[in-house]
Each structure stands twice: as C-alpha cells, then as structure tokens.
Design a protein around this motif. Structure first.
Motif, mmCIF file in Angstrom:
data_model
loop_
_atom_site.group_PDB
_atom_site.id
_atom_site.type_symbol
_atom_site.label_atom_id
_atom_site.label_comp_id
_atom_site.label_asym_id
_atom_site.label_seq_id
_atom_site.Cartn_x
_atom_site.Cartn_y
_atom_site.Cartn_z
ATOM 1 N N GLN A 22 137.088 38.634 -78.244
ATOM 2 C CA GLN A 22 135.735 38.333 -78.698
ATOM 3 C C GLN A 22 135.887 37.722 -80.089
ATOM 4 O OE1 GLN A 22 133.330 38.929 -76.525
ATOM 5 N NE2 GLN A 22 131.625 38.169 -77.767
ATOM 6 N N GLY A 23 136.089 36.409 -80.114
ATOM 7 C CA GLY A 23 136.506 35.756 -81.345
ATOM 8 C C GLY A 23 135.424 35.628 -82.385
ATOM 9 N N SER A 24 134.182 35.595 -81.976
ATOM 10 C CA SER A 24 133.058 35.531 -82.902
ATOM 11 C C SER A 24 132.220 36.777 -82.731
ATOM 12 C CB SER A 24 132.203 34.294 -82.631
ATOM 13 O OG SER A 24 131.032 34.301 -83.421
ATOM 14 N N ALA A 25 131.662 37.281 -83.824
ATOM 15 C CA ALA A 25 130.890 38.525 -83.778
ATOM 16 C C ALA A 25 129.489 38.289 -83.230
ATOM 17 C CB ALA A 25 130.836 39.155 -85.167
ATOM 18 N N GLY A 26 129.424 37.612 -82.087
ATOM 19 C CA GLY A 26 128.177 37.396 -81.385
ATOM 20 C C GLY A 26 128.304 37.945 -79.977
ATOM 21 N N PHE A 27 127.178 38.119 -79.316
ATOM 22 C CA PHE A 27 127.214 38.674 -77.965
ATOM 23 C C PHE A 27 125.964 38.273 -77.209
ATOM 24 C CE2 PHE A 27 125.037 41.722 -80.641
ATOM 25 C CZ PHE A 27 123.961 42.140 -79.873
ATOM 26 N N VAL A 28 126.062 38.346 -75.893
ATOM 27 C CA VAL A 28 124.917 38.191 -74.999
ATOM 28 C C VAL A 28 124.731 39.533 -74.308
ATOM 29 C CG1 VAL A 28 124.021 37.051 -72.943
ATOM 30 C CG2 VAL A 28 125.278 35.723 -74.661
ATOM 31 N N PRO A 29 123.617 40.205 -74.516
ATOM 32 C CA PRO A 29 123.428 41.517 -73.890
ATOM 33 C C PRO A 29 123.649 41.476 -72.380
ATOM 34 C CG PRO A 29 121.696 41.118 -75.501
ATOM 35 C CD PRO A 29 122.460 39.825 -75.359
ATOM 36 N N GLY A 30 124.527 42.363 -71.921
ATOM 37 C CA GLY A 30 124.774 42.482 -70.488
ATOM 38 C C GLY A 30 125.776 41.516 -69.911
#
Length: 301
Positions: A198-206
């Motif tokens: 997870q190279g960037s501290a972003g996410f898509v829920p689920g």
C-alpha cells in the motif's frame, strides 16, 4: 497556522528496525520511499524504486529527469543480473515512477501499472511490448511472482492530481507526473507467501475485503498530519481488511535526501512520524499485529 520546523528523530524508534535478514527463499529489500524489491534468487519484481532522490530545490524550481548515475549505483548494489521481471508503480507521481522506465530499460523488465504510468514509460523510451497496463482486480504473473492490482486512492491531499494523457519526456516539471491511477498491489509467490503493498496512505473502503496478505508494506507518507480518525480508518481498510499479522512501514523517509546518506524522517512541514507511530502502535497492539520499520538495502524475510 504556525509552521513547525524540524523533523522527528528516528533514533527513538531503533527497536522497530528489527525485520530479520532473509536467509533463503523470498527476500524483500527496502529501497526508500515505497520502493521494494521482492526477490527469490531466480525471479524478482520491483515496486516503485526511486533512486534519483532529487533535491527539493530541483523539484520545486526546475525541470526533472532520472539521475542515471544514481540509478546505476542502486541497481549495482542490488546485483539483479537478468532476473528482474517487472517494475510496477503504485501511482504516477515522480517519487514513484520517475526512474521506472530507466530501470526497465537497464534490466529488461516490463513496466506495469495504470495508463498514466504507461505514458511515463512511452516518454522514457519503452516500446509497447515492454509496457503492461493493468486493470482493476487483474492478476499478472512474472516468473514465480504474481501481482494483483486493486484500485485504490492517493493520500489526501494529492498535490499533483489528475491523469497523464500523453507521453512524459523528461526533463519536465514535477507537476507533469500527475497521480493517475492509484493501486493496492498484492504480491504472491509460488511458495505461498503473500504481501500487500500500500504505497500511498490512501484507501477505498471495502476494496480489499476478501483479499488476504500475511504482511502489509504500509505507506505512511503524509499520514501524521491527518486526523487520527483517518489514520485508524486507513488501518482498518488495509491491514485489518487483509488479515495481516505483520506491518512494515514505508514512505516515511525524506525522499529529497540521496540514498548514500542515512535515512531521516520527512519534516514536520509535510508529515509527523511521531503521531503516525503513536496511533499505529496503539492499534497494532490492540489487534496483535507486529509493527516494524525497514532497513535500507537489507534483504529481509
């Protein structure tokens, strides 16, 4: 708002730099920022890999291009021979993809990522047979490794948002390296080992629900200046989602500093590693997950 000068010291976290040295099988080498080399001695895949490490003044005021001398030095240190099969990019900002076409040309690897990354490869001299555009949920095999790309998001704020729509031919302004598609990359090996990058501290829920990884290489750049609720949600939708029992933190180091000098944390002006580690140490302890910091150039298990 008052600007805080200086940066967190990393000496106080010396006990976290304890990922064991790999003695055989698959090893993972930290290359700074979110760069990682997965290598079993026969096949290897690289995620990102930013060897140029250009100065802040160069990034802010000038035009940038890969530093071939620094790239050659980094590759020589890794002693890859002809076993690098792929160079994948988690998104297309300069600190993730600037060097990728040069690395691919130098090693014979394929550049793989989103369409924006493909345009960086085209501008860097790669032919279409050396570029692979990944799709959301697609798994691509490279020797004994398999890479699965899951659509993700960049950590807010994204300083260079948008997509790259034409080949990028350096030297260009840093802003030419727009984010493009952001990915969570699952790395599997035929021996059964699994990891999430997870190279960037972003996410898509689920987005990662139902996926599994033993280890998460968790990018934390910029995380420490975001609300604690965001940090906890980030953990939930990455580490908890894949059921990981071990987390290795990446993208905490000052990427304007060359790799021949000791790593140091990003300055308070853009991040706060102390806050990140305070919150993540708490949630890792609660969940029974081991938390580590990686050592540059060390081939670890």
């Amino acid at each position: 708002m008052r600007i805080r000068f200086g940066r967190p010291g990393i000496d106080r976290y010396a006990g976290l730099f304890d990922v064991p040295v790999a003695t055989g099988g698959v090893g993972v080498t930290f290359l700074g920022v979110s760069g990682l080399l997965f290598d079993d001695g026969t096949d290897a895949v690289m995620i990102d890999g930013y060897f140029s490490r250009l100065s802040l003044a160069r990034i802010g005021l000038g035009r940038i291009a890969p530093d071939r001398r620094r790239i050659e030095a980094g590759l020589a240190r890794l002693a890859l021979g002809d076993r690098l099969r792929a160079v994948a990019a988690v998104h297309s900002h300069f600190d993730h993809v600037l060097d990728a076409p040069t690395v691919a040309l130098r090693t014979g690897a394929v550049l793989v990522g989103g369409e924006s990354t493909a345009h960086v490869g085209r501008g860097g001299g790669l032919t279409e047979d050396r570029i692979r555009v990944a799709g959301d949920g697609e798994t691509i095999g490279y020797g004994s490794f398999a890479l699965t790309f899951v659509a993700s998001a960049h950590c807010p704020p994204d300083r260079y948002p948008g997509s790259i729509t034409a080949p990028v031919r350096p030297p260009v302004r840093a802003a030419a390296y727009r984010c493009g598609e952001a990915w969570s990359i699952l790395v599997g090996h035929r021996d059964g080992r699994t990891a999430l990058v997870q190279g960037s501290a972003g996410f898509v829920p689920g987005a990662l629900d139902g996926r599994r990884a033993e280890t998460v290489y968790l990018g934390v750049g910029g995380l420490g200046v975001l609300p604690e609720t965001y940090i906890r949600d980030y953990w939930t939708h990455t580490v908890t989602a894949v059921g990981a029992r071990r987390v290795v933190l990446t993208h905490w180091d000052d990427f304007f500093r060359p790799l021949d000098r000791p790593l140091r944390a990003l300055p308070y002006a853009g991040d706060d590693l102390d806050v990140t580690l305070r919150v993540l140490t708490e949630v890792a302890g609660r969940d029974g997950v081991a938390l580590h910091l990686p050592t540059l150039w060390r081939r670890s298990s």
